[in-house]
Write a protein that holds these residues in place. Structure first.
Motif, PDB file in Angstrom:
ATOM      1  N   GLU A  57      12.738  -4.947   0.403  1.00  0.00           N
ATOM      2  CA  GLU A  57      12.389  -4.024   1.475  1.00  0.00           C
ATOM      3  C   GLU A  57      11.489  -2.928   0.914  1.00  0.00           C
ATOM      4  O   GLU A  57      11.856  -2.203  -0.010  1.00  0.00           O
ATOM      5  CB  GLU A  57      13.662  -3.401   2.056  1.00  0.00           C
ATOM      6  CG  GLU A  57      13.406  -2.536   3.267  1.00  0.00           C
ATOM      7  CD  GLU A  57      12.927  -3.325   4.475  1.00  0.00           C
ATOM      8  OE1 GLU A  57      12.007  -2.834   5.159  1.00  0.00           O
ATOM      9  OE2 GLU A  57      13.455  -4.431   4.697  1.00  0.00           O
ATOM     10  N   HIS A  58      10.271  -2.812   1.478  1.00  0.00           N
ATOM     11  CA  HIS A  58       9.310  -1.857   0.944  1.00  0.00           C
ATOM     12  C   HIS A  58       9.470  -0.456   1.527  1.00  0.00           C
ATOM     13  O   HIS A  58       9.204   0.531   0.851  1.00  0.00           O
ATOM     14  CB  HIS A  58       7.882  -2.342   1.210  1.00  0.00           C
ATOM     15  CG  HIS A  58       7.610  -3.699   0.641  1.00  0.00           C
ATOM     16  ND1 HIS A  58       7.637  -3.964  -0.708  1.00  0.00           N
ATOM     17  CD2 HIS A  58       7.317  -4.884   1.247  1.00  0.00           C
ATOM     18  CE1 HIS A  58       7.355  -5.240  -0.912  1.00  0.00           C
ATOM     19  NE2 HIS A  58       7.165  -5.818   0.253  1.00  0.00           N
ATOM     20  N   PHE A  76       9.024   7.334  -0.916  1.00  0.00           N
ATOM     21  CA  PHE A  76       8.853   7.985   0.381  1.00  0.00           C
ATOM     22  C   PHE A  76       8.537   9.467   0.190  1.00  0.00           C
ATOM     23  O   PHE A  76       7.573   9.994   0.768  1.00  0.00           O
ATOM     24  CB  PHE A  76      10.122   7.813   1.219  1.00  0.00           C
ATOM     25  CG  PHE A  76      10.102   8.584   2.507  1.00  0.00           C
ATOM     26  CD1 PHE A  76       9.484   8.066   3.637  1.00  0.00           C
ATOM     27  CD2 PHE A  76      10.692   9.848   2.597  1.00  0.00           C
ATOM     28  CE1 PHE A  76       9.459   8.779   4.826  1.00  0.00           C
ATOM     29  CE2 PHE A  76      10.666  10.561   3.778  1.00  0.00           C
ATOM     30  CZ  PHE A  76      10.051  10.023   4.892  1.00  0.00           C
ATOM     31  N   PHE A  77       9.327  10.134  -0.629  1.00  0.00           N
ATOM     32  CA  PHE A  77       9.140  11.577  -0.798  1.00  0.00           C
ATOM     33  C   PHE A  77       7.876  11.890  -1.605  1.00  0.00           C
ATOM     34  O   PHE A  77       7.201  12.894  -1.345  1.00  0.00           O
ATOM     35  CB  PHE A  77      10.379  12.177  -1.458  1.00  0.00           C
ATOM     36  CG  PHE A  77      11.616  12.103  -0.597  1.00  0.00           C
ATOM     37  CD1 PHE A  77      11.754  12.958   0.487  1.00  0.00           C
ATOM     38  CD2 PHE A  77      12.603  11.165  -0.849  1.00  0.00           C
ATOM     39  CE1 PHE A  77      12.884  12.894   1.305  1.00  0.00           C
ATOM     40  CE2 PHE A  77      13.727  11.086  -0.037  1.00  0.00           C
ATOM     41  CZ  PHE A  77      13.863  11.946   1.040  1.00  0.00           C
ATOM     42  N   MET A  78       7.545  11.037  -2.578  1.00  0.00           N
ATOM     43  CA  MET A  78       6.298  11.217  -3.315  1.00  0.00           C
ATOM     44  C   MET A  78       5.105  11.068  -2.373  1.00  0.00           C
ATOM     45  O   MET A  78       4.146  11.842  -2.431  1.00  0.00           O
ATOM     46  CB  MET A  78       6.205  10.204  -4.453  1.00  0.00           C
ATOM     47  CG  MET A  78       7.206  10.412  -5.561  1.00  0.00           C
ATOM     48  SD  MET A  78       6.830  11.848  -6.600  1.00  0.00           S
ATOM     49  CE  MET A  78       5.520  11.201  -7.605  1.00  0.00           C
ATOM     50  N   PHE A 101       2.336  13.954  -1.583  1.00  0.00           N
ATOM     51  CA  PHE A 101       0.924  13.774  -1.911  1.00  0.00           C
ATOM     52  C   PHE A 101       0.045  13.658  -0.669  1.00  0.00           C
ATOM     53  O   PHE A 101      -1.152  13.963  -0.724  1.00  0.00           O
ATOM     54  CB  PHE A 101       0.743  12.577  -2.836  1.00  0.00           C
ATOM     55  CG  PHE A 101       1.000  12.915  -4.285  1.00  0.00           C
ATOM     56  CD1 PHE A 101       0.012  13.497  -5.055  1.00  0.00           C
ATOM     57  CD2 PHE A 101       2.237  12.678  -4.854  1.00  0.00           C
ATOM     58  CE1 PHE A 101       0.236  13.832  -6.376  1.00  0.00           C
ATOM     59  CE2 PHE A 101       2.486  13.003  -6.175  1.00  0.00           C
ATOM     60  CZ  PHE A 101       1.483  13.592  -6.944  1.00  0.00           C
ATOM     61  N   LEU A 102       0.604  13.215   0.439  1.00  0.00           N
ATOM     62  CA  LEU A 102      -0.152  13.250   1.696  1.00  0.00           C
ATOM     63  C   LEU A 102      -0.443  14.695   2.102  1.00  0.00           C
ATOM     64  O   LEU A 102      -1.522  14.996   2.634  1.00  0.00           O
ATOM     65  CB  LEU A 102       0.613  12.525   2.806  1.00  0.00           C
ATOM     66  CG  LEU A 102       0.532  10.994   2.787  1.00  0.00           C
ATOM     67  CD1 LEU A 102       1.502  10.404   3.804  1.00  0.00           C
ATOM     68  CD2 LEU A 102      -0.896  10.520   3.077  1.00  0.00           C
ATOM     69  N   ILE A 103       0.515  15.578   1.854  1.00  0.00           N
ATOM     70  CA  ILE A 103       0.290  17.003   2.131  1.00  0.00           C
ATOM     71  C   ILE A 103      -0.823  17.529   1.225  1.00  0.00           C
ATOM     72  O   ILE A 103      -1.725  18.248   1.681  1.00  0.00           O
ATOM     73  CB  ILE A 103       1.595  17.792   1.914  1.00  0.00           C
ATOM     74  CG1 ILE A 103       2.634  17.401   2.970  1.00  0.00           C
ATOM     75  CG2 ILE A 103       1.319  19.299   1.975  1.00  0.00           C
ATOM     76  CD1 ILE A 103       4.012  18.007   2.740  1.00  0.00           C
ATOM     77  N   ILE A 104      -0.778  17.156  -0.060  1.00  0.00           N
ATOM     78  CA  ILE A 104      -1.843  17.563  -0.982  1.00  0.00           C
ATOM     79  C   ILE A 104      -3.189  17.020  -0.531  1.00  0.00           C
ATOM     80  O   ILE A 104      -4.208  17.717  -0.556  1.00  0.00           O
ATOM     81  CB  ILE A 104      -1.513  17.074  -2.409  1.00  0.00           C
ATOM     82  CG1 ILE A 104      -0.288  17.814  -2.950  1.00  0.00           C
ATOM     83  CG2 ILE A 104      -2.716  17.269  -3.341  1.00  0.00           C
ATOM     84  CD1 ILE A 104       0.201  17.303  -4.289  1.00  0.00           C
ATOM     85  N   PHE A 128       0.831  -1.204   0.000  1.00  0.00           N
ATOM     86  CA  PHE A 128       0.000   0.000   0.000  1.00  0.00           C
ATOM     87  C   PHE A 128       0.866   1.256   0.000  1.00  0.00           C
ATOM     88  O   PHE A 128       0.555   2.241  -0.684  1.00  0.00           O
ATOM     89  CB  PHE A 128      -0.919   0.013   1.220  1.00  0.00           C
ATOM     90  CG  PHE A 128      -1.793   1.233   1.293  1.00  0.00           C
ATOM     91  CD1 PHE A 128      -2.851   1.397   0.414  1.00  0.00           C
ATOM     92  CD2 PHE A 128      -1.547   2.232   2.224  1.00  0.00           C
ATOM     93  CE1 PHE A 128      -3.658   2.523   0.462  1.00  0.00           C
ATOM     94  CE2 PHE A 128      -2.347   3.372   2.287  1.00  0.00           C
ATOM     95  CZ  PHE A 128      -3.404   3.508   1.395  1.00  0.00           C
ATOM     96  N   TRP A 129       1.950   1.219   0.748  1.00  0.00           N
ATOM     97  CA  TRP A 129       2.870   2.351   0.788  1.00  0.00           C
ATOM     98  C   TRP A 129       3.431   2.640  -0.600  1.00  0.00           C
ATOM     99  O   TRP A 129       3.601   3.792  -1.000  1.00  0.00           O
ATOM    100  CB  TRP A 129       3.998   2.062   1.769  1.00  0.00           C
ATOM    101  CG  TRP A 129       5.038   3.129   1.878  1.00  0.00           C
ATOM    102  CD1 TRP A 129       6.322   3.087   1.431  1.00  0.00           C
ATOM    103  CD2 TRP A 129       4.886   4.426   2.489  1.00  0.00           C
ATOM    104  NE1 TRP A 129       6.991   4.252   1.718  1.00  0.00           N
ATOM    105  CE2 TRP A 129       6.131   5.099   2.376  1.00  0.00           C
ATOM    106  CE3 TRP A 129       3.835   5.066   3.127  1.00  0.00           C
ATOM    107  CZ2 TRP A 129       6.335   6.381   2.863  1.00  0.00           C
ATOM    108  CZ3 TRP A 129       4.043   6.353   3.615  1.00  0.00           C
ATOM    109  CH2 TRP A 129       5.278   6.988   3.480  1.00  0.00           C
ATOM    110  N   MET A 130       3.685   1.586  -1.363  1.00  0.00           N
ATOM    111  CA  MET A 130       4.211   1.750  -2.716  1.00  0.00           C
ATOM    112  C   MET A 130       3.226   2.493  -3.623  1.00  0.00           C
ATOM    113  O   MET A 130       3.632   3.256  -4.503  1.00  0.00           O
ATOM    114  CB  MET A 130       4.526   0.382  -3.333  1.00  0.00           C
ATOM    115  CG  MET A 130       5.717  -0.337  -2.742  1.00  0.00           C
ATOM    116  SD  MET A 130       5.919  -1.984  -3.482  1.00  0.00           S
ATOM    117  CE  MET A 130       6.154  -1.534  -5.199  1.00  0.00           C
ATOM    118  N   ALA A 131       1.922   2.255  -3.425  1.00  0.00           N
ATOM    119  CA  ALA A 131       0.916   2.797  -4.337  1.00  0.00           C
ATOM    120  C   ALA A 131       0.187   4.021  -3.794  1.00  0.00           C
ATOM    121  O   ALA A 131      -0.650   4.585  -4.488  1.00  0.00           O
ATOM    122  CB  ALA A 131      -0.107   1.705  -4.660  1.00  0.00           C
TER     123      ALA A 131
END
Length: 408
Positions: free
Chosen positions: A335-336, A343-345, A349-352, A19-22
């Motif tokens: 390792e995910h 991570f930075f993306m 996008f969490l800020i957005i 989920f973190w990846m997507a």
């Protein structure tokens, strides 16, 4: 007991890692869908995607290319385009392009599977669009398309608005509407997303390799050459495997690499990757949008197209000796959670996402009314999925505690 606890921890960690990846792709797709529904008028869409000709299909493919690679996000955006006046064919082109031709998906595939699969993904994505276009033209389902539009209805009655897009963008009321629509998009699919990712983690941790080697006949034990009927079985079973491990077009790439590492054919793995649009969560969402008849029609078209595409890709790559060696592929120790571009993306996008939620639900203009999602729902199924989603949260939380607190 210790073995179960270890697998539980690995299952939860894997599910959250996928989920973190997507995550950033989810946010991008739903934000784009929300922007389309608020800022793009029906007239605008009819100008670019309102016909079933080559120009409209090309526009649909281009819009999909610049969109999100997440299938859930693509579904929401496709619905918006179709509802705003885009033709069915150009909407399907957008849907297929946004789940197969986007740049970020190619990056993930290159990491887990190699450049050959990247080429297969992009060439296959174009083939899927062309074959689907051909099939729709041959079947000509006008009545089904007409009924689907009626099921969607008008999401928002648009006034005769000749204001330029720059002026619309400066109107704070429109941004509140974007925030509200963004929240609605998440509300619609959060249960499917939660359950899908959790099942993926469980499958990866608890299901033995022998299961997949039995499911895909004539795999493993150094098998690298496949007959036609073996390949046909692989491309038919691939969608079934995607059904039981479904986590979206970005998240299913590690599992595709796992299948390839166990000896599944190139065609079977490509069919698995292409199958993110022919599984039950997608079938259900399409039924909520357009009705079951249209949903099953889309399923049959895409399933037929992916079978043909996967076989064509396999034989084409075999002729040019481009199929990679499956024995060199091993992602079991991947390792995910790392400080990489994902991570930075995700942080960005969490800020957005936070900004959109604030605008829609916590700003001074939060009380602005906005049309809610019109998709039909099954109360019983919604309730069952809701309880399963909550069970999934408990499972994930328990697994993380077992892995990182109790060190199993």
């Amino acid at each position: 007991m210790d073995n179960f606890l270890e697998n539980w921890g690995n299952a939860a960690n894997t599910a959250l890692g996928f989920f973190w990846m997507a995550l950033w792709a989810f946010i991008l797709g739903y934000a784009l869908s929300s922007l389309i529904q608020v800022f793009v008028t029906k007239k605008n869409m009819q100008k670019t995607m309102g016909e079933s000709d080559a120009k409209s299909v090309l526009f649909g493919t281009f819009f999909g290319f610049i969109s999100s690679s997440c299938s859930f996000s693509a579904l929401a955006t496709t619905k918006s385009l179709f509802q705003k006046g885009a033709s069915f064919v150009s909407s399907m082109a957008f849907l297929l392009a946004s789940t197969n031709l986007v740049i970020e998906l190619g990056i993930v595939i290159s990491i887990f599977l190699g450049w050959q699969f990247v080429v297969g993904e992009y060439v296959g994505g174009i083939l899927l669009i062309l074959i689907s276009w051909l099939l729709v033209g041959l079947i000509n389902p006008k009545s089904i398309i007409s009924k689907a539009r009626k099921n969607l209805g008008e999401a928002e009655k648009e006034k005769a608005d000749s204001n330029p897009i720059s002026e619309k963008l400066r109107n704070t009321t429109n941004w509140v509407k974007v925030g509200k629509q963004y929240g609605m998009e998440w509300k619609m699919v959060w249960k499917d997303v939660t359950i899908g990712f959790t099942i993926a983690g469980i499958i990866s941790a608890f299901v033995p390799d022998a299961f997949f080697q039995t499911l895909f006949i004539n795999t493993g034990e150094g098998q690298s050459s496949f007959g036609f009927f073996t390949l046909l079985e692989h491309v038919i079973v691939g969608p079934f495997a995607a059904f039981i491990t479904f986590i979206g077009s970005m998240g299913n790439i590690p599992l595709a690499a796992l299948l390839f590492g166990k000896g599944v054919s190139f065609a079977g793995v490509m069919a698995f990757i292409f199958s993110d649009l022919v599984v039950f969560p997608v079938l259900r969402i399409n039924a909520k949008y357009y009705g079951w008849k249209m949903s099953l029609f889309i399923l049959s078209i895409l399933f037929t197209a992916l079978i043909i595409t996967s076989l064509v890709l396999h034989y084409s790559f075999e002729v040019f000796d481009l199929i990679p060696d499956f024995t060199s592929n091993n992602i079991s120790e991947k390792e995910h959670f790392q400080f990489n571009y994902t991570f930075f993306m995700n942080i960005g996008f969490l800020i957005i996402s936070g900004i959109l939620v604030y605008l829609g639900f916590f700003s001074k203009q939060k009380d602005i009314s906005y049309m809610k999602e019109m998709a039909p729902k099954s109360p019983l199924l919604e309730k069952v999925l809701k309880y399963l989603a909550f069970v999934s949260y408990f499972w994930l939380a328990g697994g993380i505690l077992v892995k990182y607190i109790f060190n199993f």
